[in-house]
Design an enzyme around this catalytic site. Structure first.
Site, short mmCIF file in Angstrom:
data_model
loop_
_atom_site.label_atom_id
_atom_site.label_comp_id
_atom_site.label_asym_id
_atom_site.label_seq_id
_atom_site.Cartn_x
_atom_site.Cartn_y
_atom_site.Cartn_z
N GLU A 254 33.28 48.55 70.26
CA GLU A 254 33.29 49.85 70.25
C GLU A 254 32.32 51.33 70.43
O GLU A 254 31.01 51.26 70.51
CB GLU A 254 33.18 49.93 68.29
CG GLU A 254 33.61 52.14 67.96
CD GLU A 254 33.39 51.83 66.51
OE1 GLU A 254 33.00 52.93 65.74
OE2 GLU A 254 33.42 50.95 65.65
N GLU A 259 31.19 62.03 66.58
CA GLU A 259 31.04 61.28 65.47
C GLU A 259 30.31 62.65 64.13
O GLU A 259 29.60 63.69 65.14
CB GLU A 259 30.59 60.14 65.26
CG GLU A 259 31.91 59.30 63.74
CD GLU A 259 31.18 58.17 63.59
OE1 GLU A 259 32.20 57.04 62.66
OE2 GLU A 259 30.72 57.75 64.55
#
Length: 448
Positions: A254, A259
C-alpha cells in the site's frame, strides 16, 4: 555542318581512344562522321559510368552532411528512471474506462504487457539538487515516462469503481454507488471542469454519514502517479486519503500519497507491506528527504499495528486548510526499482515539465518522502495497484486521536474544539461541520 559539331569532342577524346579509332581520320568524310558518332557514343557511356562511380564514392559523405544540416541538436541519452512501458489493462468496469495513451519506453527497453506492468530496465538516479532544471545545457531532455491513464474533465469518473461496501477502517461512514452519489449531489464536475467528491451535510443522520470511495479499474506495477488537487477534505472527524494498494493486502503493498485526519496541517505519506520491508534509517538527512520519519523503520503492517513507515511533510501548505487556501498543488509518486518517492509542489511552484505533460523527476529536487529499495525492494513488496480516493469519517485513525493534541494544525484536540465527547457522536449530529470535507480534483495522471 554535323562534322563540325563533333570535332571538339573528337579532338578531346582521341588522346583516350585506341589507335584503331584514331586511324579512322584518314578515311573519307562520311566514314569520319560515322566514326565520330561511334566514338561519341562510347565516350558518353564511359562518362555515365564515371559519374555513377563518383556518386557512390561521395554518397556517404553527402548523406552525413545533409543529416547534420537537418538535425543540429545533439542526441540526448536519458539516464535514471528508465522503465519499460506497457499497454496496461483498463479492466472494463461498470463505469467504463478512460482513454489510455501508450508509447514505447526509453532506452530501447520497452516490452509491452497487458497487465499495466512497468518492468524496470534500470534504477532511478538519485534526486537532483533542489532547484535543478533537469536539463543539460540548452537542450531539452525527453521524458522517459509515457501516459498510461488520464482522469480529467467531464469523463473524470469513467474508469473508477464506486465502493459501496462497509468501511474496512471502521468509520462512521456509508459509501455510495455512482448513481446514488449522483442523485445525492455528492459528486459532480464543476464549471472549472474539476471533479468534486463531497461528504453529506445533512444536519443529523440516524446511521452513518454518506461519503465517496472510488478505485481505478486499471491496475499498474511501477508508475509515476500525478495528482493535481485544488481542495482536500478537512475538519474534525475527517480522514481523507489518495492512495493505492495491491491484491491480498498487505502482500501487494500500500502506498499512501496524501493522507491526514481532523485539523492536521501536514501531509503524511506512508507505505504498508508484508514482513521484511524496512527503511535503513529514521534520519531525514540519511534518507535525503525534506519530511520527517514518524513511527519507525519497520514497514510491515502486521508488526506495527498497521502503522507502516510514515513520513510527514514539514510545510503547512501540504494538507488541510493551508493546502486549500493556497489553491492546492500537485502530488507526485514515483515507483521504480530503486525505491518509492513522493513530492509535493504548491500551486505556484509546479515544474513546467509536469504542466507540459513530459515529467522529469530527476530534476524535481529533494522528495518529501523516500523509501529506498535497499531495505524494501519494490519488485518484491508492491504489485498490481489501483489508485483510490476516499473520505472516511472517524475510523481507526481520526476516531482514535479525537482527544489528542499537538500535531501541526491540531493545537487543540477535536474533543476540545467541538465540545463533543466522541467522534461518532460529532459525525452523526453536526452535518454542517462537513461543508469543507470535499475533494476538488483537476486531474489524476498515471505514467509508465
Amino acid at each position: 555542318m554535323r562534322l563540325n559539331l563533333h570535332i571538339p569532342i573528337l579532338v578531346f577524346l582521341l588522346a583516350n581512344t585506341a589507335p584503331s579509332d584514331a586511324n579512322l581520320l584518314a578515311r573519307s568524310s562520311e566514314s569520319l562522321i560515322r566514326a565520330a558518332n561511334r566514338v561519341h557514343r562510347r565516350a558518353a557511356k564511359r562518362s555515365a559510368g564515371l559519374a555513377k562511380d563518383l556518386r557512390r564514392a561521395f554518397s556517404g559523405m553527402l548523406f552525413e552532411q545533409e543529416l547534420a544540416a537537418s538535425n543540429p541538436q545533439r542526441v540526448y541519452c536519458v539516464s535514471g528512471t528508465s522503465l519499460t512501458n506497457s499497454n496496461g489493462t483498463s479492466g472494463d468496469g461498470s463505469n467504463g474506462t478512460s482513454v489510455s495513451s501508450v508509447s514505447s519506453s526509453p532506452s530501447g527497453s520497452a516490452s509491452a504487457s497487458s497487465s499495466g506492468t512497468a518492468k524496470h530496465s534500470s534504477t532511478a538516479s538519485s534526486p537532483a539538487p533542489s532547484g535543478s532544471s533537469g536539463s543539460s545545457g540548452s537542450s531539452t531532455p525527453a521524458s522517459p515516462w509515457k501516459l498510461f491513464k488520464s482522469y480529467q474533465g467531464e469523463t473524470f469518473f469513467d474508469g473508477w469503481d464506486f465502493w459501496n461496501f462497509d468501511d474496512p477502517t471502521h468509520g462512521t461512514v456509508q459509501f455510495l454507488d455512482r448513481d446514488t452519489a449522483n442523485s445525492s449531489n455528492l459528486i459532480e464536475i464543476n464549471s472549472d471542469g474539476h471533479a468534486i467528491m463531497r461528504v453529506e451535510t445533512t444536519g443529523q443522520v440516524s446511521g452513518n454519514r454518506k461519503s465517496i470511495r472510488i478505485t481505478t479499474t486499471a491496475t499498474y506495477t511501477g508508475a509515476l502517479v500525478l495528482l493535481d488537487a485544488v481542495h482536500v477534505p478537512t475538519g474534525c472527524g475527517t480522514w481523507p486519503a489518495f492512495w493505492s494498494n495491491g491484491p491480498n493486502w498487505p502482500a501487494g503493498g500500500e502506498i499512501d500519497i496524501v493522507e491526514g485526519v481532523n485539523d492536521y496541517a501536514n501531509n503524511q505519506a506512508t507505505i504498508h507491506t508484508s514482513h521484511g520491508c524496512t527503511i535503513p534509517s529514521s534520519s531525514s538527512s540519511a534518507l535525503k528527504i525534506s519530511g520527517n520519519v514518524v513511527g519507525g523503520t519497520n514497514c510491515a503492517a502486521a508488526e506495527t499495528g498497521n502503522a507502516g513507515c510514515g513520513m510527514t511533510a514539514t510545510q503547512s501548505n501540504t494538507y488541510g486548510v493551508g493546502f486549500n487556501n493556497n489553491g492546492g498543488g500537485v502530488y507526485a509518486m514515483q515507483w521504480v526499482d530503486s525505491g518509492i518517492s513522493v513530492w509535493f509542489f504548491p500551486r505556484n511552484s509546479i515544474p513546467s515539465d509536469i504542466t507540459s505533460g513530459a515529467p522529469l523527476p530527476d530534476g524535481w529536487g529533494t522528495p518529501m518522502a523516500h523509501w529506498p529499495a535497499t531495505g524494501c525492494d519494490p519488485t518484491k513488496f508492491f504489485s498490481d495497484h489501483s489508485a483510490i480516493f476516499d473520505t472516511t469519517l472517524c475510523g481507526d485513525w481520526a476516531g482514535n486521536v479525537w482527544n489528542d493534541a499537538g500535531a501541526a494544525g491540531q493545537e487543540q484536540s477535536c474533543a476540545q474544539r467541538t465540545g463533543v465527547a466522541t467522534c461518532a457522536d460529532f459525525v452523526k449530529n453536526h452535518g454542517s461541520a462537513f461543508a469543507d470535507a470535499y475533494w476538488e480534483i483537476n486531474y489524476v495522471k498515471i505514467y509508465q
